[in-house]
Design a protein around this motif. Sequence first.
Motif, mmCIF file in Angstrom:
data_model
loop_
_atom_site.group_PDB
_atom_site.id
_atom_site.type_symbol
_atom_site.label_atom_id
_atom_site.label_comp_id
_atom_site.label_asym_id
_atom_site.label_seq_id
_atom_site.Cartn_x
_atom_site.Cartn_y
_atom_site.Cartn_z
ATOM 1 N N THR A 88 -3.339 6.455 -1.721
ATOM 2 C CA THR A 88 -2.908 4.978 -1.988
ATOM 3 C C THR A 88 -4.486 4.116 -1.726
ATOM 4 O O THR A 88 -5.243 4.149 -1.064
ATOM 5 C CB THR A 88 -1.762 4.826 -1.736
ATOM 6 N N ILE A 89 -4.263 3.042 -2.795
ATOM 7 C CA ILE A 89 -4.154 2.308 -2.358
ATOM 8 C C ILE A 89 -3.807 0.274 -2.449
ATOM 9 O O ILE A 89 -2.244 0.725 -2.898
ATOM 10 C CB ILE A 89 -4.963 1.511 -4.050
ATOM 11 N N ALA A 90 -3.748 -0.197 -1.093
ATOM 12 C CA ALA A 90 -3.123 -1.377 -0.784
ATOM 13 C C ALA A 90 -3.381 -2.536 -1.940
ATOM 14 O O ALA A 90 -4.877 -2.434 -1.651
ATOM 15 C CB ALA A 90 -2.804 -1.754 0.845
ATOM 16 N N LYS A 91 -2.571 -3.962 -1.976
ATOM 17 C CA LYS A 91 -2.950 -4.485 -2.423
ATOM 18 C C LYS A 91 -2.488 -5.702 -1.572
ATOM 19 O O LYS A 91 -1.431 -5.403 -1.259
ATOM 20 C CB LYS A 91 -2.348 -4.983 -3.859
ATOM 21 N N ILE A 92 -3.180 -6.568 -0.865
ATOM 22 C CA ILE A 92 -3.088 -7.633 0.408
ATOM 23 C C ILE A 92 -3.324 -9.086 -0.299
ATOM 24 O O ILE A 92 -4.407 -9.033 -0.806
ATOM 25 C CB ILE A 92 -4.081 -7.090 1.279
ATOM 26 N N HIS A 93 -2.751 -9.407 -0.609
ATOM 27 C CA HIS A 93 -2.738 -11.358 -0.751
ATOM 28 C C HIS A 93 -3.585 -12.092 0.566
ATOM 29 O O HIS A 93 -3.155 -11.809 1.962
ATOM 30 C CB HIS A 93 -1.127 -12.087 -0.643
ATOM 31 N N THR A 94 -4.865 -12.591 0.382
ATOM 32 C CA THR A 94 -5.435 -12.948 1.723
ATOM 33 C C THR A 94 -5.068 -14.212 2.046
ATOM 34 O O THR A 94 -5.687 -14.302 2.775
ATOM 35 C CB THR A 94 -7.002 -12.553 1.463
ATOM 36 N N GLU A 95 -4.326 -14.596 1.633
ATOM 37 C CA GLU A 95 -3.685 -15.628 2.226
ATOM 38 C C GLU A 95 -2.206 -16.229 3.307
ATOM 39 O O GLU A 95 -3.006 -16.441 4.199
ATOM 40 C CB GLU A 95 -2.966 -17.080 1.587
ATOM 41 N N THR A 96 -1.667 -14.551 3.020
ATOM 42 C CA THR A 96 -0.585 -14.399 3.665
ATOM 43 C C THR A 96 -1.011 -13.224 4.610
ATOM 44 O O THR A 96 -0.445 -13.142 5.769
ATOM 45 C CB THR A 96 0.420 -14.658 2.971
ATOM 46 N N GLY A 97 -1.448 -12.434 3.930
ATOM 47 C CA GLY A 97 -1.669 -11.082 5.206
ATOM 48 C C GLY A 97 -0.635 -10.030 4.569
ATOM 49 O O GLY A 97 -0.341 -8.458 5.109
ATOM 50 N N LYS A 98 0.143 -10.069 3.548
ATOM 51 C CA LYS A 98 1.282 -9.553 2.961
ATOM 52 C C LYS A 98 0.785 -8.180 1.665
ATOM 53 O O LYS A 98 0.132 -9.128 1.523
ATOM 54 C CB LYS A 98 2.027 -10.715 2.354
ATOM 55 N N ILE A 99 1.399 -7.630 2.904
ATOM 56 C CA ILE A 99 1.006 -6.211 1.211
ATOM 57 C C ILE A 99 2.178 -6.534 0.121
ATOM 58 O O ILE A 99 3.438 -5.771 0.467
ATOM 59 C CB ILE A 99 0.868 -5.122 2.247
ATOM 60 N N VAL A 100 1.211 -6.700 -1.039
ATOM 61 C CA VAL A 100 2.348 -6.927 -1.992
ATOM 62 C C VAL A 100 2.130 -5.655 -2.689
ATOM 63 O O VAL A 100 3.139 -5.780 -4.059
ATOM 64 C CB VAL A 100 1.668 -7.867 -3.304
ATOM 65 N N GLY A 101 1.885 -4.575 -2.462
ATOM 66 C CA GLY A 101 2.221 -3.359 -3.531
ATOM 67 C C GLY A 101 0.850 -1.927 -2.979
ATOM 68 O O GLY A 101 0.471 -2.299 -2.041
ATOM 69 N N SER A 142 4.880 -1.800 -8.056
ATOM 70 C CA SER A 142 5.563 -1.487 -6.357
ATOM 71 C C SER A 142 5.290 -3.260 -6.088
ATOM 72 O O SER A 142 4.725 -3.938 -6.584
ATOM 73 C CB SER A 142 4.263 -0.526 -5.836
ATOM 74 N N THR A 143 6.368 -3.083 -4.953
ATOM 75 C CA THR A 143 6.224 -4.320 -4.230
ATOM 76 C C THR A 143 5.455 -4.126 -2.968
ATOM 77 O O THR A 143 5.851 -5.619 -2.367
ATOM 78 C CB THR A 143 8.238 -4.763 -4.437
ATOM 79 N N GLY A 144 5.637 -3.389 -2.594
ATOM 80 C CA GLY A 144 4.536 -3.530 -0.724
ATOM 81 C C GLY A 144 4.708 -2.048 -0.279
ATOM 82 O O GLY A 144 4.609 -1.247 -0.932
ATOM 83 N N LEU A 145 4.314 -1.781 1.098
ATOM 84 C CA LEU A 145 3.780 -0.573 1.831
ATOM 85 C C LEU A 145 5.300 0.606 1.271
ATOM 86 O O LEU A 145 5.827 -0.096 1.635
ATOM 87 C CB LEU A 145 3.160 -1.008 2.588
ATOM 88 N N GLY A 146 4.468 1.482 1.139
ATOM 89 C CA GLY A 146 5.322 2.357 0.919
ATOM 90 C C GLY A 146 6.000 2.602 -0.580
ATOM 91 O O GLY A 146 6.999 3.306 -0.452
ATOM 92 N N ASP A 147 5.772 1.591 -0.766
ATOM 93 C CA ASP A 147 6.621 1.917 -2.680
ATOM 94 C C ASP A 147 5.978 1.925 -3.296
ATOM 95 O O ASP A 147 5.337 1.643 -4.419
ATOM 96 C CB ASP A 147 7.054 0.152 -2.603
ATOM 97 N N VAL A 148 5.895 3.517 -3.216
ATOM 98 C CA VAL A 148 4.803 4.469 -4.755
ATOM 99 C C VAL A 148 5.704 4.905 -4.818
ATOM 100 O O VAL A 148 6.541 6.116 -4.710
ATOM 101 C CB VAL A 148 3.525 4.776 -3.497
ATOM 102 N N LYS A 149 5.661 4.066 -6.469
ATOM 103 C CA LYS A 149 5.900 5.219 -7.117
ATOM 104 C C LYS A 149 5.442 6.217 -8.068
ATOM 105 O O LYS A 149 4.500 6.543 -7.998
ATOM 106 C CB LYS A 149 5.856 3.563 -8.653
ATOM 107 N N PRO A 150 5.680 7.834 -8.716
ATOM 108 C CA PRO A 150 5.386 8.458 -8.621
ATOM 109 C C PRO A 150 4.566 9.053 -10.097
ATOM 110 O O PRO A 150 4.631 7.993 -10.877
ATOM 111 C CB PRO A 150 6.546 9.618 -8.995
ATOM 112 N N TRP A 151 3.454 9.843 -10.144
ATOM 113 C CA TRP A 151 3.249 10.045 -10.721
ATOM 114 C C TRP A 151 2.623 11.259 -11.507
ATOM 115 O O TRP A 151 2.230 12.205 -10.931
ATOM 116 C CB TRP A 151 1.465 9.896 -10.886
ATOM 117 N N PRO A 152 4.285 12.281 -11.742
ATOM 118 C CA PRO A 152 4.554 13.320 -11.645
ATOM 119 C C PRO A 152 3.354 14.544 -12.679
ATOM 120 O O PRO A 152 3.147 15.912 -12.272
ATOM 121 C CB PRO A 152 5.920 13.537 -12.855
#
Length: 673
Positions: A107-120, A182-192
């Motif tokens: 997977t790929i994680a998207k992180i907001h660099t100001e807050t450190g929040k994983i947003v997808g 996706s809205t955060g870490l672990g919220d990985v939507k399927p690609w069947p």
Amino acid sequence: MIKINNMLKTAKSHAPLFFICAILLFISVMFLFPCRSVAESIPPKSVRVEDILTTGGQGKKYTRDSDFDQGAMVNLNHNLPNNNRLQLNEHLTTFPFIWIALSGKGTIAKIHTETGKIVGEYISSPQGRGRNPSRTTVDLKGNVWVGNRGESQGGVGSAVHIGCLENSQCIDRNQNGRIDTSTGLGDVKPWPNTGGQDNNGGVSTAEDECIIHYVRGGNAATRHLTVDKNNNIWIGGYSGQRRFVLADGNTGEIIQRAEPFECGGYGGLIDGNGVVWSADFGASRLLRFDPATRQAECLRISHSYGLGIDRQGNIWNAQYSNNTITKIAPDGAVLKQIRSAQRLPRGLAVSSFDDHVWVANSGSDTVTRYDNDGNELAVIPLAANRKERRPADNVQIILGNILKSVGLSQQGGSHPTGVAIDAAGKVWVANFRSDNAMRINPNTNKVDMIVHLGKGARPYNYSDMTGSVALGKTSPQGTWTVIYDSSQSKNAWGTVHWDSIDNGGTVNVQARSAEYEAALGQHLYIELSNDGKSKTVPNGRYLQIEVKLTPSPNGKSPILNEISIGAQGQGILLADHRNTCVEINHFTPTASPKTISVKLPLLVAVLLAEVGYYAKSVDEDIDLVDLETALMVFQKDIGISMTGRINEATWNKLKNLKFGSEKMNRLKTLRCQ
């Protein structure tokens, strides 16, 4: 008589005061009993009809700081050195996100660099296809391309393109009016990948609507991804023949193929001249390929790994098992080689803020900072302090083991691979064995944030994870993007005008529209021109405008003073503008005076009278009902909606009508005073 003499004597002795009082009395009389008031002596302010159409109807003008704040700025500001205009920042950086490939999770994680929040978090390929992502390269729109090392079927690799939600780059494929993502870490939507529909490319079965392209192409085990100045992507591989392909950044279609190379394919970048640089760890050579001339050469750089580029266009190359850093001129000449005191230098990035070079050292669990001459400035340790792991501290050891068992780590960073510079100039490093990413503050040379990526994430990156290379070096630019809601379904958009100063650079404007905001991403932008001759933007309630400022060759910034969005829409009522004075200088290029102003209804009446649509006399007491009726007949004959209003389509026809000297003289007698 005595009183009069006394007054004269007093006046003589106070002559200056007397005359001042007389002058003040005269001025007071003029204001109290004017022949014509001061206000009447100043002509009313006149405007262009185009400006009325922009601010009326469903149009919009952006010209103040508060206006520009309604959009999103990347590498632009509206206050330095001047307010109420857009200009490039001194240091060109990127979007406020970092995209990290989690090789262990696919997977790929998207992180907001100001807050450190994983947003997808996004899956890197369809079900049943190879993954093991390791290279992430951000494009000029803030999207990310990711290569899958695990894909090799048929000797062909793969790359996935993930859109930046915040820049309206995702596509509402199911047309439910929103972007499902996706809205955060672990919220990985399927690609069947039902029935293998996406095996050879495409995203038809991907449930995450920010996954916008999946490309099969290039060599097996994709490790090279670089974005060019046109926002297209070079995809290449390390094993076999090292074949490279160029994919269209908008469609994902392969538009060019390069001959197999003898080196490269292990990661790279594109410099400001469009030259592709690609590392090759195994062959101990560095590829320099110019797509414009099709010339390629393999430079003798042993153990070539991470690459970066400085302000002068010099390439910096970390040489992994050689424990050296090499500085290379744009033409390929070696300028300097630095012996590293740290082990296994891997990922490398150069900051646009100070031109310093940052290197992740996998064997030492450190990051080294060099100046642009190669002098070591600091070594930042990533692993925890030794005293935190001493045998006597049993509580510390137990706590550490508990954290590690659930995928967290308190002993800092282990086995750093990639390093990147974020929008604020801070330095990020991905740590493979500790499953985390760290942010380093360059002002203190200390870690100021740790982001845990989950057990078994195995972040493996040493590419342009933030887009600082693409936006700062490959194609230096700044963008301002705004979405305008007309509040009217199927709104008919008019002309977009802007006032800018190039300063040797360029100002480009493009637009796209949609009936609802989430649908913007499925439409391509239309390039606009400032002469009113642009291709028409389709009808739609929402309009997205992107303004791009590109600096001059010597780095000077162009300036955007204002931009106006015209809307055909319902237009404006003449009754609402019975006293609005408009300029008509463009009708009378040789007349004297060259510019006069007249009330809008009178101008419209004269124009319609000249072509036989309005037969009554033109004077101050014009009948607006009759004028609107004549206007509707005119609109019918030119093939547009009969509204009796002035909209952009109507005005574009009216302003091209010509009238003779008789009508011109009549307008002069009626001009605004």
